[in-house]
Scaffold this active site. Structure first.
Site, mmCIF file in Angstrom:
data_model
loop_
_atom_site.group_PDB
_atom_site.id
_atom_site.type_symbol
_atom_site.label_atom_id
_atom_site.label_comp_id
_atom_site.label_asym_id
_atom_site.label_seq_id
_atom_site.Cartn_x
_atom_site.Cartn_y
_atom_site.Cartn_z
ATOM 1 N N ARG A 1 -3.809 5.657 -9.327
ATOM 2 C CA ARG A 1 -3.801 4.701 -8.220
ATOM 3 C C ARG A 1 -5.141 3.945 -8.208
ATOM 4 O O ARG A 1 -6.188 4.564 -8.388
ATOM 5 C CB ARG A 1 -3.593 5.495 -6.926
ATOM 6 C CG ARG A 1 -3.348 4.675 -5.752
ATOM 7 C CD ARG A 1 -2.861 5.538 -4.600
ATOM 8 N NE ARG A 1 -3.167 4.824 -3.393
ATOM 9 C CZ ARG A 1 -4.171 5.118 -2.607
ATOM 10 N NH1 ARG A 1 -4.942 6.146 -2.850
ATOM 11 N NH2 ARG A 1 -4.389 4.379 -1.546
ATOM 12 N N GLU B 1 6.848 -10.967 -8.958
ATOM 13 C CA GLU B 1 7.469 -11.844 -7.946
ATOM 14 C C GLU B 1 6.602 -13.062 -7.615
ATOM 15 O O GLU B 1 7.089 -14.033 -7.049
ATOM 16 C CB GLU B 1 7.778 -11.030 -6.668
ATOM 17 C CG GLU B 1 6.585 -10.684 -5.769
ATOM 18 C CD GLU B 1 5.724 -9.539 -6.287
ATOM 19 O OE1 GLU B 1 6.002 -9.019 -7.388
ATOM 20 O OE2 GLU B 1 4.760 -9.154 -5.592
ATOM 21 N N ILE C 1 -3.119 -6.909 -8.666
ATOM 22 C CA ILE C 1 -3.867 -6.829 -7.409
ATOM 23 C C ILE C 1 -4.088 -5.347 -7.062
ATOM 24 O O ILE C 1 -3.149 -4.641 -6.709
ATOM 25 C CB ILE C 1 -3.106 -7.522 -6.258
ATOM 26 C CG1 ILE C 1 -2.756 -8.969 -6.636
ATOM 27 C CG2 ILE C 1 -3.934 -7.473 -4.965
ATOM 28 C CD1 ILE C 1 -1.815 -9.661 -5.667
ATOM 29 N N CYS D 1 3.838 -2.536 -8.494
ATOM 30 C CA CYS D 1 2.517 -2.150 -7.993
ATOM 31 C C CYS D 1 2.597 -0.918 -7.075
ATOM 32 O O CYS D 1 2.870 0.166 -7.570
ATOM 33 C CB CYS D 1 1.860 -3.366 -7.351
ATOM 34 S SG CYS D 1 0.074 -3.242 -7.390
ATOM 35 N N GLU E 1 0.864 -1.182 0.000
ATOM 36 C CA GLU E 1 0.000 0.000 0.000
ATOM 37 C C GLU E 1 0.905 1.237 0.000
ATOM 38 O O GLU E 1 1.676 1.451 0.937
ATOM 39 C CB GLU E 1 -0.914 -0.054 1.233
ATOM 40 C CG GLU E 1 -1.772 1.151 1.437
ATOM 41 C CD GLU E 1 -2.573 1.541 0.205
ATOM 42 O OE1 GLU E 1 -3.278 0.694 -0.373
ATOM 43 O OE2 GLU E 1 -2.471 2.723 -0.196
ATOM 44 N N HIS F 1 2.371 -8.020 -10.230
ATOM 45 C CA HIS F 1 3.291 -8.595 -9.234
ATOM 46 C C HIS F 1 4.139 -9.707 -9.859
ATOM 47 O O HIS F 1 3.801 -10.887 -9.717
ATOM 48 C CB HIS F 1 2.484 -9.178 -8.061
ATOM 49 C CG HIS F 1 1.910 -8.142 -7.162
ATOM 50 N ND1 HIS F 1 2.516 -7.750 -5.999
ATOM 51 C CD2 HIS F 1 0.798 -7.391 -7.285
ATOM 52 C CE1 HIS F 1 1.794 -6.807 -5.423
ATOM 53 N NE2 HIS F 1 0.741 -6.572 -6.173
HETATM 54 N N1 GLN Z 1 -3.553 -0.005 -4.465
HETATM 55 C C1 GLN Z 1 -2.323 -0.097 -3.741
HETATM 56 C C2 GLN Z 1 -1.727 1.279 -3.459
HETATM 57 O O1 GLN Z 1 -2.330 2.282 -3.671
HETATM 58 C C3 GLN Z 1 -1.319 -0.952 -4.487
HETATM 59 C C4 GLN Z 1 -1.727 -2.400 -4.487
HETATM 60 C C5 GLN Z 1 -0.597 -3.366 -4.610
HETATM 61 O O2 GLN Z 1 0.573 -3.033 -4.401
HETATM 62 N N2 GLN Z 1 -0.922 -4.587 -4.894
HETATM 63 O O3 GLN Z 1 -0.650 1.354 -2.994
#
Ligand code: GLN
Length: 192
Positions: free
Chosen positions: A109, A177, A135, A80, A53, A175
């Site tokens: 975002r 990884e 994700i 991400c 996040e 992602h």
């Molecule tokens: N939505 C998340 C953010 O604003 C990111 C999600 C993620 O890293 N899978 O940081």
């Protein structure tokens, strides 16, 4: 070679495993450390910023006094939330949300929707075919003229890189990884 994984929040262990696998596949000696403090940033050739996040990443980096220090690392790979964290411009930000403003990309975002709109997709990339897991991913809205595209999903750019002087930035909206070490290999190979 010394690589750090920012280990304050998010998918840390998965990145450690993918980076180890990449080093093995490339047959290069590479020290991989978890980064939590200023001291850990010293002497790094590259830093990987995991997903998680972005607002939390920011707060924890500020709390640990490494927010500004991270900018000195010559190569950064952000996935991400990590991609959001190094973008020059973000939309749909939380109030007070700041990024490192290192890479010339504009991201929305949560641009693909909420958690339950997360998805998986096979992609052709310049690094080969991969299975990509998105994700609550950011959407890359625009890129600067110096940014090179690595992968698209239909018309959307989902992975790209930029060289800024001697610095190198690599981001994925998904992602890697979780499904492949190809991006980690690309990052380590560049550093080599
Ligand atoms: N939505 C998340 C953010 O604003 C990111 C999600 C993620 O890293 N899978 O940081």
């Amino acid at each position: 070679m010394k690589i750090g994984i920012l280990a304050l929040q998010g998918g840390v262990i998965e990145h450690i495993h993918a980076a180890r696998e990449a080093a093995r596949n490339l047959d290069i000696g590479c020290e991989i450390i978890e980064v939590r403090t200023k001291k850990h940033l010293e002497g790094l050739d590259g830093l990987i910023i995991p997903g998680g996040e972005s607002t939390v990443l920011q707060k924890l980096c500020q709390r640990e006094g490494i927010f500004e220090e991270i900018k000195k690392v010559p190569a950064i790979f952000g996935t991400c939330a990590g991609a959001i964290f190094i973008a020059k411009k973000i939309n749909n930000r939380e109030s007070e949300q700041k990024t490192l403003e290192l890479m010339d990309i504009e991201v929305d975002r949560n641009g693909y929707g909420r958690q339950n709109e997360s998805f998986e997709q096979d992609l052709d990339t310049t690094l080969g075919k991969i299975h990509a897991i998105f994700i609550r991913a950011p959407r890359i809205k625009s890129i600067g003229s110096g940014v090179k595209i690595i992968a698209k999903n239909k018309n959307e750019i989902v992975a790209c890189e930029e060289h800024v002087g001697k610095n190198f930035y690599l981001v994925t909206c998904f992602h890697p990884e979780l499904s492949t070490s190809k991006f980690h290999e690309y990052f380590l190979n560049f550093l080599r």
